[in-house]
Structures are given as C-alpha cells and as structure tokens.
Design a protein around this motif. Structure first.
Motif, PDB file in Angstrom:
ATOM      1  N   UNK A  51       0.817  -1.205   0.000  1.00  0.00           N
ATOM      2  CA  UNK A  51       0.000   0.000   0.000  1.00  0.00           C
ATOM      3  C   UNK A  51       0.857   1.264   0.000  1.00  0.00           C
ATOM      4  N   UNK A  52       1.995   1.220   0.680  1.00  0.00           N
ATOM      5  CA  UNK A  52       2.924   2.359   0.662  1.00  0.00           C
ATOM      6  C   UNK A  52       3.536   2.507  -0.725  1.00  0.00           C
ATOM      7  N   UNK A  53       3.956   1.400  -1.308  1.00  0.00           N
ATOM      8  CA  UNK A  53       4.577   1.437  -2.643  1.00  0.00           C
ATOM      9  C   UNK A  53       3.638   2.038  -3.676  1.00  0.00           C
ATOM     10  N   UNK A  54       2.345   1.730  -3.572  1.00  0.00           N
ATOM     11  CA  UNK A  54       1.374   2.223  -4.543  1.00  0.00           C
ATOM     12  C   UNK A  54       0.795   3.583  -4.177  1.00  0.00           C
ATOM     13  N   UNK A  69      -1.015  10.027  -0.548  1.00  0.00           N
ATOM     14  CA  UNK A  69      -1.474  10.995  -1.545  1.00  0.00           C
ATOM     15  C   UNK A  69      -2.442  10.371  -2.547  1.00  0.00           C
ATOM     16  N   UNK A  70      -2.170   9.153  -2.984  1.00  0.00           N
ATOM     17  CA  UNK A  70      -2.996   8.551  -4.031  1.00  0.00           C
ATOM     18  C   UNK A  70      -4.413   8.294  -3.533  1.00  0.00           C
ATOM     19  N   UNK A  71      -4.548   7.845  -2.286  1.00  0.00           N
ATOM     20  CA  UNK A  71      -5.873   7.605  -1.743  1.00  0.00           C
ATOM     21  C   UNK A  71      -6.619   8.911  -1.552  1.00  0.00           C
ATOM     22  N   UNK A  72      -5.911   9.932  -1.052  1.00  0.00           N
ATOM     23  CA  UNK A  72      -6.567  11.213  -0.819  1.00  0.00           C
ATOM     24  C   UNK A  72      -7.052  11.828  -2.125  1.00  0.00           C
ATOM     25  N   UNK A  73      -6.346  11.545  -3.235  1.00  0.00           N
ATOM     26  CA  UNK A  73      -6.764  12.104  -4.519  1.00  0.00           C
ATOM     27  C   UNK A  73      -8.115  11.547  -4.958  1.00  0.00           C
ATOM     28  N   UNK A  74      -8.485  10.356  -4.447  1.00  0.00           N
ATOM     29  CA  UNK A  74      -9.774   9.775  -4.814  1.00  0.00           C
ATOM     30  C   UNK A  74     -10.933  10.603  -4.292  1.00  0.00           C
ATOM     31  N   UNK A  75     -10.640  11.443  -3.281  1.00  0.00           N
ATOM     32  CA  UNK A  75     -11.692  12.264  -2.681  1.00  0.00           C
ATOM     33  C   UNK A  75     -11.832  13.616  -3.358  1.00  0.00           C
ATOM     34  N   UNK A 128       8.052   7.198  -4.378  1.00  0.00           N
ATOM     35  CA  UNK A 128       7.487   8.268  -3.549  1.00  0.00           C
ATOM     36  C   UNK A 128       7.706   7.953  -2.075  1.00  0.00           C
ATOM     37  N   UNK A 129       8.956   8.042  -1.677  1.00  0.00           N
ATOM     38  CA  UNK A 129       9.315   7.640  -0.312  1.00  0.00           C
ATOM     39  C   UNK A 129       8.905   8.682   0.721  1.00  0.00           C
ATOM     40  N   UNK A 130       8.688   9.904   0.293  1.00  0.00           N
ATOM     41  CA  UNK A 130       8.140  10.953   1.156  1.00  0.00           C
ATOM     42  C   UNK A 130       6.934  11.530   0.437  1.00  0.00           C
ATOM     43  N   UNK A 131       5.788  11.626   1.133  1.00  0.00           N
ATOM     44  CA  UNK A 131       4.578  12.142   0.508  1.00  0.00           C
ATOM     45  C   UNK A 131       4.769  13.542  -0.044  1.00  0.00           C
ATOM     46  N   UNK A 132       4.134  13.838  -1.186  1.00  0.00           N
ATOM     47  CA  UNK A 132       4.293  15.144  -1.821  1.00  0.00           C
ATOM     48  C   UNK A 132       3.790  16.271  -0.938  1.00  0.00           C
ATOM     49  N   UNK A 133       2.845  15.989  -0.057  1.00  0.00           N
ATOM     50  CA  UNK A 133       2.365  17.036   0.844  1.00  0.00           C
ATOM     51  C   UNK A 133       3.481  17.548   1.739  1.00  0.00           C
ATOM     52  N   UNK A 196      14.724  15.619  -4.435  1.00  0.00           N
ATOM     53  CA  UNK A 196      13.773  14.712  -3.785  1.00  0.00           C
ATOM     54  C   UNK A 196      14.359  13.318  -3.624  1.00  0.00           C
ATOM     55  N   UNK A 197      15.039  12.852  -4.650  1.00  0.00           N
ATOM     56  CA  UNK A 197      15.638  11.508  -4.611  1.00  0.00           C
ATOM     57  C   UNK A 197      16.931  11.521  -5.410  1.00  0.00           C
ATOM     58  N   UNK A 198      17.984  10.986  -4.848  1.00  0.00           N
ATOM     59  CA  UNK A 198      19.259  10.926  -5.537  1.00  0.00           C
ATOM     60  C   UNK A 198      19.141  10.063  -6.788  1.00  0.00           C
ATOM     61  N   UNK A 199      19.760  10.519  -7.863  1.00  0.00           N
ATOM     62  CA  UNK A 199      19.733   9.777  -9.113  1.00  0.00           C
ATOM     63  C   UNK A 199      18.577  10.125 -10.019  1.00  0.00           C
ATOM     64  N   UNK A 200      17.644  10.984  -9.550  1.00  0.00           N
ATOM     65  CA  UNK A 200      16.452  11.332 -10.327  1.00  0.00           C
ATOM     66  C   UNK A 200      16.345  12.844 -10.484  1.00  0.00           C
ATOM     67  N   UNK A 201      16.033  13.286 -11.711  1.00  0.00           N
ATOM     68  CA  UNK A 201      15.758  14.697 -11.967  1.00  0.00           C
ATOM     69  C   UNK A 201      14.360  14.806 -12.561  1.00  0.00           C
ATOM     70  N   UNK A 202      13.725  15.956 -12.365  1.00  0.00           N
ATOM     71  CA  UNK A 202      12.358  16.167 -12.832  1.00  0.00           C
ATOM     72  C   UNK A 202      12.214  17.573 -13.408  1.00  0.00           C
ATOM     73  N   UNK A 203      11.261  17.710 -14.316  1.00  0.00           N
ATOM     74  CA  UNK A 203      10.880  19.011 -14.875  1.00  0.00           C
ATOM     75  C   UNK A 203       9.361  19.091 -14.820  1.00  0.00           C
ATOM     76  N   UNK A 204       8.825  20.254 -14.438  1.00  0.00           N
ATOM     77  CA  UNK A 204       7.371  20.419 -14.335  1.00  0.00           C
ATOM     78  C   UNK A 204       6.975  21.834 -14.702  1.00  0.00           C
ATOM     79  N   UNK A 205       5.732  21.974 -15.161  1.00  0.00           N
ATOM     80  CA  UNK A 205       5.175  23.291 -15.492  1.00  0.00           C
ATOM     81  C   UNK A 205       3.761  23.372 -14.921  1.00  0.00           C
TER      82      UNK A 205
END
Length: 250
Positions: A51-54, A69-75, A128-133, A196-205
């Motif tokens: 459940x944590x992994x998903x 976060x994923x469960x809360x998004x259902x609401x 997602x080892x730390x919640x986005x919130x 957020x995590x070593x070895x990973x980069x992200x781009x967002x708009x």
C-alpha cells in the motif's frame, strides 16, 4: 472467470488496513494496525509495504502509517476528477514520447497532492518515499505550483510545512527557495535536480483551470540531465493545450 478467493481476501485485508489507518490522524505502527484488524503481523507488514509502494499509505519517520497521496486524490471529486480524466491522455503522450513517467499534481485545500501518475516498464515512476504534501519544496511539481501562488498564499504554505532535508541537494530555507522560484532559468518550468531523490531529476510546469491550480511534469534518471531544455520545450505547449481545453469545457 471470477477472482480467486485468495485475491478477494487480500483485497479485503488491504481495505481493513486502510480503514484502520484512516482512524489515526497522526499515524499508527504496523503492530497496532495488525492488532486492530486481526491480521497476522507478517501479513500486515506485507500489505502495508504494498500500500505504501502504490501511494495509498505513507510511512512516517517514526514508523507509523497514514493515508497516502494517491488515496486522498480519490476524494478530490468533481472538477478535480474531470481534470484528471482530460489530462491523462496528455500524460500518456508525454510518457511515450519522452520515455519518462508523467505526473499531475493539484493544489487542493492548501496542499500539493499527486493526483495521477502515468508510467510503464520503460518509464518507471520515482519512488514516492516521502509524501508530496511534505515535499513540495523538493519537487519540480511542487515548485511549479508554489511559483504560481501569490505572496500571501506562498507564505501560508511555507509556514505550515517544514522544508525537510531529503537529499544533500534539497533547499531547506524559505528565503533561498523563494529566490530560486523567482529566478528560475527555465521558468515557467521548474526543476528538481536530485532534491527529492538521488539519481532522479524532474521538470514540471503549471496548469490552470479557473481557480484550479496544478502542475504536470516528468521524471528521469540523472543521466538525461542534458535534455532539460528539450523537455521544457515539450511540456510548456502541452500545459497550454491542457489549460485551454479545461477552460473551454468546464
């Protein structure tokens, strides 16, 4: 052919764990959740990890479990769910074209929440080892939202969230974070360079729909760091099309 009894019982046990976790706003440890649901500790541990992994649960630093976060998004419902449905094809296109996992976040009730992830075997999602919130300051998706907030809204958000040190690259002071938001060289795109995590980069708009604010983005291995400009140039028009589509149809 129906689902097997074993699968059905596993789903039922998972729901029992989610119900038990939802009753503990500050989190509950695995042993307590196992006791409350009447599950063997080993079974509870296995289901909790899944459940944590998903993203349906989140594990706190003290070992407790809370809703993720994923469960809360259902609401989110209503406009949020409509937005997700209309953004998903664009996320799938980004995933396929860039061979990167694609994400949608929405800013709801003063929190930045992951609402959709589109990934695949060739485009795995970031762990997602730390919640986005609790990690808006360390993610490109979160920073893309924070950059769009007015000064009062941003100050309110930062006053309610600790800028946790997630990696050696994470910005942990509000002054420096705001400076970087306001001077980002790829604006309106924001980046996460292993923050957020070593070895990973992200781009967002950012994306908008009336009063709805969110962001879309992609994650990739650090080895693709030299493609940031190219990825920004792909994300910006996609976000523009999403914003126009939502504005016309909602």
């Amino acid at each position: 052919m129906g689902a097997s009894p074993t699968l059905i019982s596993s789903v039922q046990r998972a729901f029992r764990l989610l119900e038990a976790a939802s009753a503990h706003e500050n989190g509950a440890p695995a042993k307590q959740l196992a006791r409350e649901t009447g599950l063997p500790l080993g079974t509870a541990y296995h289901l909790l990890r899944t459940l944590v992994h998903d993203g349906y649960l989140r594990k706190l630093d003290d070992g407790g479990f809370v809703l993720g976060d994923r469960l809360q998004s259902l609401h989110s419902g209503g406009l949020g769910q409509t937005m997700i449905g209309r953004v998903r094809p664009a996320l799938s296109a980004l995933r396929d074209e860039l061979s990167s996992a694609a994400y949608l976040t929405l800013y709801e009730d003063g929190e930045i929440r992951v609402s959709e992830i589109v990934d695949g075997p060739r485009a795995p999602r970031v762990d997602l080892w730390v919640g986005f919130e609790d990690a808006g300051h360390a993610t490109a998706l979160g920073k893309a939202v924070l950059r769009e907030l007015d000064d009062e809204e941003r100050k309110d958000y930062l006053s309610r969230h600790t800028l946790n040190d997630l990696t050696p690259h994470t910005v942990t002071t509000a002054v420096e974070l705001v400076r970087r938001l306001e001077t980002a060289s790829l604006a309106p795109a924001m980046t996460d360079l292993e923050e957020y995590a070593l070895g990973t980069v992200c781009v967002a708009v950012p994306v908008h729909s009336g009063s709805m604010l969110g962001s879309i983005g992609v994650s990739m291995p650090r080895s693709r760091l030299d493609r940031l400009d190219e990825i920004r140039d792909r994300l910006v028009p996609t976000a523009g099309r999403i914003t126009r589509t939502l504005s016309l149809t909602m």
